[in-house]
Motif scaffolding. Structure first.
Motif, short mmCIF file in Angstrom:
data_model
loop_
_atom_site.label_atom_id
_atom_site.label_comp_id
_atom_site.label_asym_id
_atom_site.label_seq_id
_atom_site.Cartn_x
_atom_site.Cartn_y
_atom_site.Cartn_z
N ASP A 104 -7.25 -1.01 25.65
CA ASP A 104 -7.98 0.55 26.36
C ASP A 104 -7.14 1.65 25.96
O ASP A 104 -5.95 1.09 25.11
CB ASP A 104 -7.64 0.83 27.95
N ILE A 105 -7.06 2.92 26.48
CA ILE A 105 -6.06 3.74 25.68
C ILE A 105 -4.95 3.68 25.74
O ILE A 105 -3.69 4.49 25.09
CB ILE A 105 -6.85 5.15 25.55
N LYS A 106 -4.58 3.15 27.29
CA LYS A 106 -2.91 3.50 27.82
C LYS A 106 -2.09 1.95 27.13
O LYS A 106 -1.05 2.68 26.34
CB LYS A 106 -3.03 2.72 29.64
N LYS A 107 -3.19 1.14 26.66
CA LYS A 107 -2.31 -0.01 25.92
C LYS A 107 -2.09 0.12 24.07
O LYS A 107 -0.97 0.32 24.49
CB LYS A 107 -3.16 -1.52 26.39
N TYR A 108 -3.37 1.49 24.05
CA TYR A 108 -2.69 1.64 22.71
C TYR A 108 -1.46 2.28 22.21
O TYR A 108 -1.19 2.22 21.57
CB TYR A 108 -4.53 1.98 22.52
N ILE A 109 -1.32 3.69 23.71
CA ILE A 109 -0.50 4.11 23.42
C ILE A 109 1.26 2.80 23.81
O ILE A 109 1.77 3.62 22.75
CB ILE A 109 -0.39 6.03 24.38
N GLN A 110 1.39 2.21 24.31
CA GLN A 110 2.11 1.41 24.60
C GLN A 110 2.24 1.01 23.33
O GLN A 110 3.47 1.32 22.46
CB GLN A 110 1.81 0.38 25.78
N LYS A 111 1.64 -0.06 22.67
CA LYS A 111 1.41 0.00 21.34
C LYS A 111 1.48 0.74 20.42
O LYS A 111 3.00 -0.29 19.51
CB LYS A 111 -0.07 -0.55 20.69
N SER A 112 1.38 2.01 20.17
CA SER A 112 1.99 3.25 19.10
C SER A 112 3.29 2.82 18.99
O SER A 112 4.39 3.15 18.45
CB SER A 112 0.87 4.54 19.37
N PHE A 113 3.89 3.09 20.55
CA PHE A 113 5.20 3.58 20.38
C PHE A 113 6.50 2.03 20.35
O PHE A 113 7.12 2.45 19.49
CB PHE A 113 5.38 3.29 22.59
N GLN A 114 5.57 0.61 19.97
CA GLN A 114 6.00 -0.52 19.97
C GLN A 114 6.08 -0.19 18.91
O GLN A 114 7.11 -1.24 18.47
CB GLN A 114 5.52 -1.41 21.32
N LYS A 115 5.59 -0.35 17.77
CA LYS A 115 5.37 -0.66 16.97
C LYS A 115 6.53 0.49 16.04
O LYS A 115 7.73 -0.10 15.00
CB LYS A 115 4.17 0.62 16.20
N THR A 116 6.66 1.98 16.58
CA THR A 116 7.98 2.29 15.69
C THR A 116 8.99 2.88 16.10
O THR A 116 10.42 3.11 16.21
CB THR A 116 7.14 3.90 14.84
N ASN A 140 -8.74 -3.48 13.91
CA ASN A 140 -7.92 -2.61 14.33
C ASN A 140 -8.18 -1.75 15.13
O ASN A 140 -8.71 -0.98 14.75
CB ASN A 140 -6.85 -1.92 13.46
N TYR A 141 -8.12 -1.97 16.72
CA TYR A 141 -8.31 -0.75 17.70
C TYR A 141 -7.09 0.06 17.67
O TYR A 141 -6.94 0.02 18.82
CB TYR A 141 -8.33 -2.09 19.17
N ASN A 155 -1.08 8.15 11.62
CA ASN A 155 -1.17 6.84 10.24
C ASN A 155 -2.12 6.54 10.90
O ASN A 155 -3.07 6.18 9.92
CB ASN A 155 0.02 6.03 10.80
N ASP A 156 -2.72 6.16 12.27
CA ASP A 156 -4.26 5.35 12.12
C ASP A 156 -4.94 6.98 11.77
O ASP A 156 -6.45 6.14 11.45
CB ASP A 156 -4.62 5.38 13.86
N ILE A 157 -5.21 8.18 11.66
CA ILE A 157 -5.77 8.84 11.75
C ILE A 157 -6.55 8.55 10.04
O ILE A 157 -7.57 8.84 9.81
CB ILE A 157 -5.77 9.95 12.23
N LYS A 158 -5.82 8.14 9.87
CA LYS A 158 -5.98 7.67 7.81
C LYS A 158 -6.75 6.93 7.93
O LYS A 158 -7.53 6.56 6.42
CB LYS A 158 -4.47 7.96 7.18
N ASP A 159 -7.22 6.05 8.63
CA ASP A 159 -7.17 4.26 7.70
C ASP A 159 -8.69 3.77 8.66
O ASP A 159 -8.84 2.72 9.06
CB ASP A 159 -6.22 3.22 8.21
N VAL A 160 -8.62 4.99 8.57
CA VAL A 160 -10.22 4.45 10.20
C VAL A 160 -11.32 3.59 9.77
O VAL A 160 -11.42 2.63 10.08
CB VAL A 160 -11.75 6.59 10.04
#
Length: 131
Positions: free
Chosen positions: A2-14, A67-68, A54-59
C-alpha cells in the motif's frame, strides 16, 4: 503493497543514510531539540520526495519488473497489472507528481522553521533544484 508501506520503503532506501550522517553531526556539535527535529524532518521528507522523483522516471521498467512504485500503486487502484497500458499512465504520473510536490513543500516548510543562515539558503536551493 500500500502507499503507506511505499512511503516507508522510500525513506528507507535513501533516508537512513542521510539520517545517519545527520546523527553523526549531532554527536560532534550540540544542537537544540527544535533544530534537531526540523533537520530530521527535512531529511525524512527530502528522501521520500527524492525517491518519488526517481520512481517517476522509470515507470515502464517498474511495471515490467514488478516494482511497486507510487505510480504503479495508483495504477493498481483502478487497473489490473496484467492490463498495463503506457497510454493510461499519465493520469497516475500526475498523481505521483502531486505527492512529490507535497513532500517537497514539507521539506521546505521544515527548513523555513530554522533560523536564517547561508546553510539554510543552500539547503532550500538544493531542494528546489534537485526535486
Amino acid at each position: 503493497v500500500d502507499i503507506k508501506k511505499y512511503i516507508q520503503k522510500s525513506f528507507q532506501k535513501t533516508g537512513n543514510i542521510f539520517l545517519m550522517a545527520l546523527e553523526a553531526l549531532f554527536c560532534l556539535k550540540e544542537v537544540d531539540e527544535t533544530l534537531k527535529n526540523n533537520l530530521t524532518q527535512f531529511i525524512i521528507n527530502y528522501s521520500i520526495a527524492f525517491q518519488i522523483k526517481n520512481d517517476i522516471k522509470d515507470v515502464e521498467s517498474d511495471f515490467k519488473n514488478g516494482n511497486y512504485t507510487l505510480i504503479v500503486l495508483y495504477y493498481l487502484r483502478e487497473n489490473n497489472l496484467n492490463d498495463f497500458n503506457i497510454e493510461k499512465i499519465e493520469k497516475y504520473r500526475t498523481l505521483a507528481q502531486l505527492k512529490l510536490e507535497e513532500y517537497k513543500n514539507r521539506t521546505i516548510d521544515y527548513l523555513n522553521k530554522i533560523d536564517n543562515s547561508i546553510y539554510k539558503d543552500i539547503l532550500i536551493n538544493l531542494t528546489k533544484i534537485t526535486l
